[in-house]
Write a protein that holds these residues in place. Sequence first.
Motif, PDB file in Angstrom:
ATOM      1  N   ILE A 286      82.014  20.244 -88.156  1.00 23.50           N
ATOM      2  CA  ILE A 286      82.115  21.456 -88.966  1.00 23.50           C
ATOM      3  C   ILE A 286      83.566  21.895 -88.994  1.00 23.50           C
ATOM      4  O   ILE A 286      84.210  21.968 -87.943  1.00 23.50           O
ATOM      5  N   ASN A 287      84.081  22.187 -90.173  1.00 25.08           N
ATOM      6  CA  ASN A 287      85.403  22.797 -90.292  1.00 25.08           C
ATOM      7  C   ASN A 287      85.194  24.298 -90.355  1.00 25.08           C
ATOM      8  O   ASN A 287      84.839  24.846 -91.397  1.00 25.08           O
ATOM      9  N   ILE A 288      85.411  24.970 -89.221  1.00 23.94           N
ATOM     10  CA  ILE A 288      85.114  26.389 -89.130  1.00 23.94           C
ATOM     11  C   ILE A 288      86.071  27.230 -89.971  1.00 23.94           C
ATOM     12  O   ILE A 288      85.817  28.411 -90.237  1.00 23.94           O
ATOM     13  N   ARG A 289      87.146  26.628 -90.458  1.00 18.12           N
ATOM     14  CA  ARG A 289      88.098  27.348 -91.295  1.00 18.12           C
ATOM     15  C   ARG A 289      87.594  27.527 -92.726  1.00 18.12           C
ATOM     16  O   ARG A 289      88.134  28.336 -93.489  1.00 18.12           O
ATOM     17  N   ASN A 290      86.559  26.782 -93.100  1.00 21.24           N
ATOM     18  CA  ASN A 290      86.034  26.872 -94.458  1.00 21.24           C
ATOM     19  C   ASN A 290      85.468  28.266 -94.741  1.00 21.24           C
ATOM     20  O   ASN A 290      84.855  28.902 -93.868  1.00 21.24           O
ATOM     21  N   ALA A 291      85.620  28.724 -95.983  1.00 23.75           N
ATOM     22  CA  ALA A 291      85.219  30.088 -96.370  1.00 23.75           C
ATOM     23  C   ALA A 291      83.724  30.334 -96.188  1.00 23.75           C
ATOM     24  O   ALA A 291      83.309  31.486 -95.981  1.00 23.75           O
ATOM     25  N   ARG A 292      82.920  29.284 -96.241  1.00 28.53           N
ATOM     26  CA  ARG A 292      81.462  29.466 -96.112  1.00 28.53           C
ATOM     27  C   ARG A 292      81.061  30.099 -94.785  1.00 28.53           C
ATOM     28  O   ARG A 292      79.979  30.653 -94.655  1.00 28.53           O
ATOM     29  N   HIS A 293      81.938  30.030 -93.775  1.00 31.18           N
ATOM     30  CA  HIS A 293      81.623  30.579 -92.460  1.00 31.18           C
ATOM     31  C   HIS A 293      82.121  32.015 -92.271  1.00 31.18           C
ATOM     32  O   HIS A 293      81.829  32.640 -91.246  1.00 31.18           O
ATOM     33  N   ALA A 294      82.851  32.552 -93.239  1.00 30.55           N
ATOM     34  CA  ALA A 294      83.558  33.824 -93.055  1.00 30.55           C
ATOM     35  C   ALA A 294      82.639  35.000 -92.756  1.00 30.55           C
ATOM     36  O   ALA A 294      83.037  35.927 -92.037  1.00 30.55           O
ATOM     37  N   GLU A 295      81.409  34.985 -93.289  1.00 26.12           N
ATOM     38  CA  GLU A 295      80.483  36.098 -93.056  1.00 26.12           C
ATOM     39  C   GLU A 295      79.166  35.610 -92.460  1.00 26.12           C
ATOM     40  O   GLU A 295      78.128  36.261 -92.600  1.00 26.12           O
ATOM     41  N   ASP A 296      79.228  34.466 -91.776  1.00 29.73           N
ATOM     42  CA  ASP A 296      78.017  33.860 -91.203  1.00 29.73           C
ATOM     43  C   ASP A 296      77.825  34.349 -89.773  1.00 29.73           C
ATOM     44  O   ASP A 296      78.612  34.023 -88.876  1.00 29.73           O
ATOM     45  N   PRO A 297      76.766  35.149 -89.509  1.00 27.76           N
ATOM     46  CA  PRO A 297      76.547  35.698 -88.167  1.00 27.76           C
ATOM     47  C   PRO A 297      75.891  34.714 -87.202  1.00 27.76           C
ATOM     48  O   PRO A 297      75.711  35.022 -86.025  1.00 27.76           O
ATOM     49  N   ARG A 298      75.554  33.529 -87.684  1.00 21.68           N
ATOM     50  CA  ARG A 298      74.845  32.562 -86.850  1.00 21.68           C
ATOM     51  C   ARG A 298      75.816  31.800 -85.939  1.00 21.68           C
ATOM     52  O   ARG A 298      77.011  31.729 -86.227  1.00 21.68           O
ATOM     53  N   PRO A 299      75.300  31.220 -84.853  1.00 19.45           N
ATOM     54  CA  PRO A 299      76.166  30.419 -83.971  1.00 19.45           C
ATOM     55  C   PRO A 299      76.449  29.054 -84.581  1.00 19.45           C
ATOM     56  O   PRO A 299      75.781  28.622 -85.535  1.00 19.45           O
ATOM     57  N   LEU A 300      77.432  28.358 -84.019  1.00 15.57           N
ATOM     58  CA  LEU A 300      77.695  26.980 -84.418  1.00 15.57           C
ATOM     59  C   LEU A 300      76.443  26.130 -84.288  1.00 15.57           C
ATOM     60  O   LEU A 300      76.079  25.368 -85.176  1.00 15.57           O
ATOM     61  N   ALA A 365      69.358  10.271 -87.873  1.00 14.24           N
ATOM     62  CA  ALA A 365      68.674  11.102 -88.866  1.00 14.24           C
ATOM     63  C   ALA A 365      69.202  12.531 -88.852  1.00 14.24           C
ATOM     64  O   ALA A 365      69.376  13.151 -89.907  1.00 14.24           O
ATOM     65  N   THR A 366      69.456  13.064 -87.669  1.00 17.42           N
ATOM     66  CA  THR A 366      69.988  14.426 -87.556  1.00 17.42           C
ATOM     67  C   THR A 366      71.371  14.520 -88.178  1.00 17.42           C
ATOM     68  O   THR A 366      71.705  15.490 -88.869  1.00 17.42           O
ATOM     69  N   ARG A 367      72.191  13.518 -87.947  1.00 16.37           N
ATOM     70  CA  ARG A 367      73.531  13.522 -88.528  1.00 16.37           C
ATOM     71  C   ARG A 367      73.482  13.338 -90.035  1.00 16.37           C
ATOM     72  O   ARG A 367      74.326  13.870 -90.775  1.00 16.37           O
ATOM     73  N   GLU A 368      72.493  12.611 -90.509  1.00 14.57           N
ATOM     74  CA  GLU A 368      72.337  12.429 -91.940  1.00 14.57           C
ATOM     75  C   GLU A 368      71.992  13.748 -92.637  1.00 14.57           C
ATOM     76  O   GLU A 368      72.449  14.015 -93.744  1.00 14.57           O
ATOM     77  N   ARG A 369      71.207  14.598 -91.949  1.00 14.32           N
ATOM     78  CA  ARG A 369      70.837  15.901 -92.528  1.00 14.32           C
ATOM     79  C   ARG A 369      72.037  16.823 -92.608  1.00 14.32           C
ATOM     80  O   ARG A 369      72.127  17.687 -93.485  1.00 14.32           O
ATOM     81  N   GLY A 370      72.970  16.688 -91.680  1.00 14.50           N
ATOM     82  CA  GLY A 370      74.195  17.473 -91.716  1.00 14.50           C
ATOM     83  C   GLY A 370      74.040  18.882 -91.177  1.00 14.50           C
ATOM     84  O   GLY A 370      73.055  19.214 -90.502  1.00 14.50           O
ATOM     85  N   ASP A 371      74.971  19.738 -91.501  1.00 17.35           N
ATOM     86  CA  ASP A 371      75.017  21.115 -90.998  1.00 17.35           C
ATOM     87  C   ASP A 371      73.914  21.945 -91.652  1.00 17.35           C
ATOM     88  O   ASP A 371      73.326  21.553 -92.686  1.00 17.35           O
ATOM     89  N   ILE A 372      73.630  23.091 -91.054  1.00 20.77           N
ATOM     90  CA  ILE A 372      72.659  24.016 -91.623  1.00 20.77           C
ATOM     91  C   ILE A 372      73.154  24.514 -92.983  1.00 20.77           C
ATOM     92  O   ILE A 372      74.349  24.511 -93.270  1.00 20.77           O
ATOM     93  N   GLU A 373      72.230  24.934 -93.813  1.00 20.34           N
ATOM     94  CA  GLU A 373      72.574  25.418 -95.153  1.00 20.34           C
ATOM     95  C   GLU A 373      73.452  26.658 -95.043  1.00 20.34           C
ATOM     96  O   GLU A 373      73.264  27.509 -94.175  1.00 20.34           O
ATOM     97  N   ALA A 374      74.395  26.758 -95.957  1.00 20.50           N
ATOM     98  CA  ALA A 374      75.257  27.950 -95.991  1.00 20.50           C
ATOM     99  C   ALA A 374      74.461  29.163 -96.430  1.00 20.50           C
ATOM    100  O   ALA A 374      73.498  29.052 -97.204  1.00 20.50           O
ATOM    101  N   LEU A 375      74.828  30.324 -95.899  1.00 17.67           N
ATOM    102  CA  LEU A 375      74.193  31.568 -96.318  1.00 17.67           C
ATOM    103  C   LEU A 375      74.691  31.973 -97.701  1.00 17.67           C
ATOM    104  O   LEU A 375      75.830  31.692 -98.072  1.00 17.67           O
ATOM    105  N   SER A 376      73.830  32.609 -98.459  1.00 15.59           N
ATOM    106  CA  SER A 376      74.250  33.145 -99.749  1.00 15.59           C
ATOM    107  C   SER A 376      75.004  34.458 -99.506  1.00 15.59           C
ATOM    108  O   SER A 376      74.485  35.368 -98.857  1.00 15.59           O
ATOM    109  N   ILE A 377      76.234  34.521 -99.969  1.00 11.41           N
ATOM    110  CA  ILE A 377      77.069  35.700 -99.734  1.00 11.41           C
ATOM    111  C   ILE A 377      77.159  36.539-101.011  1.00 11.41           C
ATOM    112  O   ILE A 377      77.373  36.024-102.077  1.00 11.41           O
TER     113      ILE A 377
END
Length: 377
Positions: A286-300, A365-377
Amino acid sequence: MTTFGFELLGSDGQARTGRVSTAHGAIQTPAFMPVGTAATVKAMTSESVKATGAEILLGNTYHLMLRPGAERIAKLGGLHTFMNWDLPILTDSGGYQVMSLTDLRKLDEEGVTFRSHIDGSYHKLTPERSIEVQHLLDADITMCFDECPPFPCEKDEVARATELSMRWAKRSRDAFVDRPGYGLFGICQGGVHEDLREMSAKALIDIGFDGYAVGGLAVGEGREMMFASLDVTTPHLPTDKPRYLMGVGKPEDIVGAVARGIDMFDCVLPTRSGRTGQAWTPGGSINIRNARHAEDPRPLDANCACPACTNHSRAYLHHLTKADEILGAMLLTWHNLHYYQDLMRAIRQAIGEGRFSQFQADFAATRERGDIEALSI
């Protein structure tokens, strides 16, 4: 007194679980060693590294002999006391710098003359001096001095470097001071050439070591070629000694190498990534610098017990990294090392329970699914 040794506890296919006994404690294998090149795991205290579950660290002969100096560390009680780490330490021999610092060195049969990258001063590193420095550091596991050829490289040049490394391995063995709880590992070279790998393994076994490393991989050859090299190398290594793949690697590399009989790993990736805003999770990086994480209250990672995940949100970690706050590097490094140790624990458990193949499939399989879906901001 503790005798240095390796106990094979179980296997599943070629994957193995075991225990390495050293003067400063036991190491459960497969094991990942955080890299503490200059007597520190960057952005971490020794206590926090231990809290991740790490049972052994890696230090570097070349860097420590230049600064602060092996004799000085010995005078201050050895590397364990110096860096406040009372568990096992493995030291790289300095051989990797023979390749990586090509512009600063001159190589001959005797050894390597380095020009320090710090102040330009000249130093001679031979098999005997490398072993002496590692002895002064009080390394539980000493690595023999070798030449790691680059990739790509003509086979004739790889053969020359491999043959030189085997002569240096004998000199390293002769220089090593046997004592209870301390071991010396040989390093199998040969590039991506099956016949050279076999020759190197046989030469090392004839000399006799407490463990056997596979060097000269993860230098640009790619995962497929690395795995192919392991396929033709590990069958020639003793089953009753630990096997260490040097400088590896990404989680996928580690899982694949374990499947090919490797027991020990080290890599700067989790710590270096932590300082550049990259976090490793079961779903990948995960690139935590990406804007999709800016208002995400969830943990890594909701299933991770590290402080970054239990105490802080993605939004906070995003803020720290964007603001270049030191705490961001600290928390992400802690998380990454915790993830790597969680991975090794899961690997050991899967092998012990005879379900490593299923673990591999689930991991992929877990890596194929990737990161959790981004929140709608």
